[in-house]
Scaffold this motif. Structure first.
Motif, short mmCIF file in Angstrom:
data_model
loop_
_atom_site.label_atom_id
_atom_site.label_comp_id
_atom_site.label_asym_id
_atom_site.label_seq_id
_atom_site.Cartn_x
_atom_site.Cartn_y
_atom_site.Cartn_z
N ASP A 347 0.83 -1.20 0.00
CA ASP A 347 0.00 0.00 0.00
C ASP A 347 0.87 1.26 0.00
OD1 ASP A 347 -2.68 1.31 0.31
OD2 ASP A 347 -1.75 2.00 2.18
N THR A 348 1.93 1.23 0.79
CA THR A 348 2.86 2.36 0.83
C THR A 348 3.56 2.55 -0.50
OG1 THR A 348 3.25 2.23 3.22
CG2 THR A 348 5.02 3.17 1.89
N LEU A 349 3.92 1.47 -1.17
CA LEU A 349 4.60 1.57 -2.45
C LEU A 349 3.66 2.05 -3.56
CD1 LEU A 349 6.92 -1.57 -2.34
CD2 LEU A 349 7.49 0.82 -1.87
N ARG A 350 2.38 1.73 -3.46
CA ARG A 350 1.41 2.33 -4.39
C ARG A 350 1.38 3.84 -4.22
NH1 ARG A 350 -1.39 -2.73 -3.94
NH2 ARG A 350 -2.15 -2.23 -1.86
N PHE A 351 1.42 4.27 -2.96
CA PHE A 351 1.45 5.70 -2.64
C PHE A 351 2.73 6.33 -3.20
CE2 PHE A 351 2.52 9.20 0.25
CZ PHE A 351 1.32 9.90 0.31
N ALA A 352 3.87 5.67 -2.99
CA ALA A 352 5.15 6.19 -3.47
C ALA A 352 5.19 6.25 -5.00
CB ALA A 352 6.30 5.33 -2.94
N ASN A 353 4.66 5.22 -5.66
CA ASN A 353 4.60 5.23 -7.13
C ASN A 353 3.79 6.41 -7.64
OD1 ASN A 353 6.14 2.92 -7.56
ND2 ASN A 353 4.38 1.54 -7.65
N ALA A 354 2.68 6.71 -6.96
CA ALA A 354 1.84 7.84 -7.36
C ALA A 354 2.58 9.16 -7.18
CB ALA A 354 0.54 7.84 -6.56
N CYS A 355 3.38 9.26 -6.13
CA CYS A 355 4.18 10.47 -5.92
C CYS A 355 5.12 10.69 -7.10
CB CYS A 355 5.01 10.34 -4.63
SG CYS A 355 4.06 10.38 -3.10
N GLY A 356 5.78 9.63 -7.53
CA GLY A 356 6.68 9.73 -8.67
C GLY A 356 5.96 10.06 -9.96
N ALA A 357 4.81 9.45 -10.16
CA ALA A 357 4.05 9.67 -11.40
C ALA A 357 3.58 11.12 -11.52
CB ALA A 357 2.85 8.72 -11.43
N ILE A 358 3.08 11.68 -10.44
CA ILE A 358 2.61 13.07 -10.48
C ILE A 358 3.76 14.02 -10.79
CG2 ILE A 358 1.66 14.94 -9.07
CD1 ILE A 358 0.03 12.78 -7.58
N THR A 359 4.93 13.72 -10.24
CA THR A 359 6.08 14.61 -10.40
C THR A 359 6.53 14.74 -11.85
OG1 THR A 359 6.82 14.10 -8.15
CG2 THR A 359 8.46 15.03 -9.63
N VAL A 360 6.40 13.69 -12.64
CA VAL A 360 6.88 13.75 -14.03
C VAL A 360 5.95 14.54 -14.95
CG1 VAL A 360 8.00 11.52 -13.74
CG2 VAL A 360 5.78 11.62 -14.90
N THR A 361 4.81 14.97 -14.45
CA THR A 361 3.86 15.70 -15.29
C THR A 361 4.15 17.20 -15.34
OG1 THR A 361 2.27 16.00 -13.46
CG2 THR A 361 2.04 14.02 -14.81
N GLU A 362 5.16 17.66 -14.58
CA GLU A 362 5.56 19.07 -14.60
C GLU A 362 7.07 19.16 -14.73
OE1 GLU A 362 3.96 21.62 -11.58
OE2 GLU A 362 2.22 20.33 -11.27
N ARG A 363 7.56 20.35 -15.09
CA ARG A 363 9.00 20.56 -15.25
C ARG A 363 9.65 20.90 -13.91
NH1 ARG A 363 10.17 20.81 -20.70
NH2 ARG A 363 8.32 21.15 -22.01
N GLY A 364 10.87 20.37 -13.73
CA GLY A 364 11.59 20.64 -12.50
C GLY A 364 11.26 19.61 -11.44
N ALA A 365 12.09 19.56 -10.39
CA ALA A 365 11.90 18.58 -9.32
C ALA A 365 11.03 19.14 -8.20
CB ALA A 365 13.26 18.14 -8.78
N ILE A 366 11.57 20.05 -7.41
CA ILE A 366 10.82 20.58 -6.27
C ILE A 366 9.50 21.24 -6.68
CG2 ILE A 366 10.88 22.41 -4.51
CD1 ILE A 366 13.72 21.53 -3.83
#
Length: 386
Positions: A347-366
């Motif tokens: 369940d935690t890794l599903r949450f972590a995967n979603a964090c990564g997926a959302i991040t790639v939809t915009e430019r830059g990291a922070i």
């Protein structure tokens, strides 16, 4: 090369914001580690190389604090994908640096985090310190160097959002953190102490890194390691492999990519569980293999498996792995039973995967790191589609 084409002046300001841009251009400033104009005096809270932390970000010893150690820098991300650095018409200035990304990511998700590292006593350094405080990251372990500049990285984005880096460190301030500058009180508060391998490349930062991790371990912290391979920064591939593996067996949690598995095993198949298990040392509690949009694999003492990722349209993959780590550590800090409970870990890794997926939809990291509400919403939408 002069950085005056497009939207960003060499000072890091937009052309419309840089009041001295015409003067900069006429004087022929070139971009280098030390080619900045004289710094303006700053009202910011800098005392003897330290930055005062925001009161809102200071945590008590009872909070499940994650302390992140290493580099914080400025990423210049092109506004168009699929072009070389020379061809890119403009760049977006974005704060970054893997350990700092993780610290901000955890805070955005509602967790408690702190950052230990060094930046230049320059406008970029001031900006980065302010960003930490604005995101409620404890910055009391941050230091400023008056003689070296904040590190910069120019990012080349392929058409699929994957990236390559060109670094400006000659040396940069992050490389010059000394052991004597460590905030040991902050380190001993850590429930989890997180770091990468870039801080191991040269002294004095290498010695500071080893001392900080040792102090955290002795204080009972979980050690979290993301090698974050950046070959251009190392003297050679062999020195990178040796450096990354030199602290391998001290970590409790390791996050690694498929590319890094191939590199560390000298070309063995990263999809072969037997190969991955070679990297699983006796004291390791959790080994994670990230596979981008495909999700991740996990290896614990008594179980292993795979968790699918979320499918999104990638714009820029910078910071995706750091967002994943932030999602994992934000939950692990308050629930160490995840090491033994496979269902809760998944369940935690599903949450972590979603964090990564959302991040790639915009430019830059922070700038692209998600809030907890955004992650839960993405997971809910994903579940409704299935």
């Amino acid at each position: 090369m002069a950085l005056h084409s497009g939207a960003v002046c060499f000072t890091g300001l937009s052309l419309s914001s840089c009041k001295n841009h015409a003067s900069c251009h006429s004087r022929g400033f070139k971009f280098s580690a030390f080619a900045y104009p004289p710094l303006r005096s700053s009202p910011r809270s800098i005392l003897k190389g330290k930055v005062a932390a925001s009161k809102d970000a200071v945590v008590s010893r009872d909070d499940p604090l994650v302390v992140c150690f290493g580099e914080m820098l400025i990423d210049f991300v092109p506004t168009m994908n699929g072009l070389s650095l020379a061809e890119s018409p403009a760049f977006k200035k974005a704060p970054g640096g893997a350990p700092a990304n993780v610290a901000v990511g955890i805070a955005r998700l509602g967790g408690s985090s702190a950052f230990i590292g060094k930046v230049g006593e320059d406008e970029f350094g001031y900006m980065l310190a302010e960003i930490l405080k604005e995101n409620n990251v404890d910055s009391s372990g941050m230091r400023f160097d008056p003689g070296a500049r904040t590190a910069l990285a120019f990012v080349t984005l392929r058409s699929n959002g994957e990236r390559e880096f060109m670094f400006y460190r000659n040396p940069s301030a992050d490389m010059l953190l000394h052991e004597s500058e460590l905030d040991h009180d902050l380190i001993t508060k850590a429930k989890i102490f997180h770091y990468g391998s870039i801080s191991l490349i040269t002294d004095p930062c290498k010695s500071a890194h080893i001392a900080a991790a040792k102090a955290a371990k002795e204080a009972g912290a979980i050690l979290s390691y993301d090698p974050n391979l950046r070959l251009p920064l190392w003297p050679s591939a062999d020195s990178a492999r040796e450096g990354i593996l030199s602290i391998w067996e001290t970590a409790d949690v390791i996050k690694i990519s498929e590319e890094e598995i191939s590199f560390l095993t000298k070309g063995e198949d990263p999809y072969d569980d037997a190969v991955v298990r070679k990297l699983y040392h006796q004291n390791l509690k959790l080994l994670l293999v990230t596979e981008g949009s495909e999700g991740c694999r996990y290896y614990a003492k008594n179980f292993s498996g795979r968790v699918k990722g979320l499918k999104v349209d990638a714009v820029d993959t910078t910071g995706a792995g750091d967002a994943f780590v932030a999602g994992l550590l934000s939950r692990l800090a308050s629930d160490l039973s995840l090491f033994q409970d496979e269902d809760r870990l998944r369940d935690t890794l599903r949450f972590a995967n979603a964090c990564g997926a959302i991040t790639v939809t915009e430019r830059g990291a922070i700038p692209a790191l998600p809030t907890k509400a955004a992650v839960l919403d993405a997971l809910l939408k994903s579940a409704s589609v299935v």
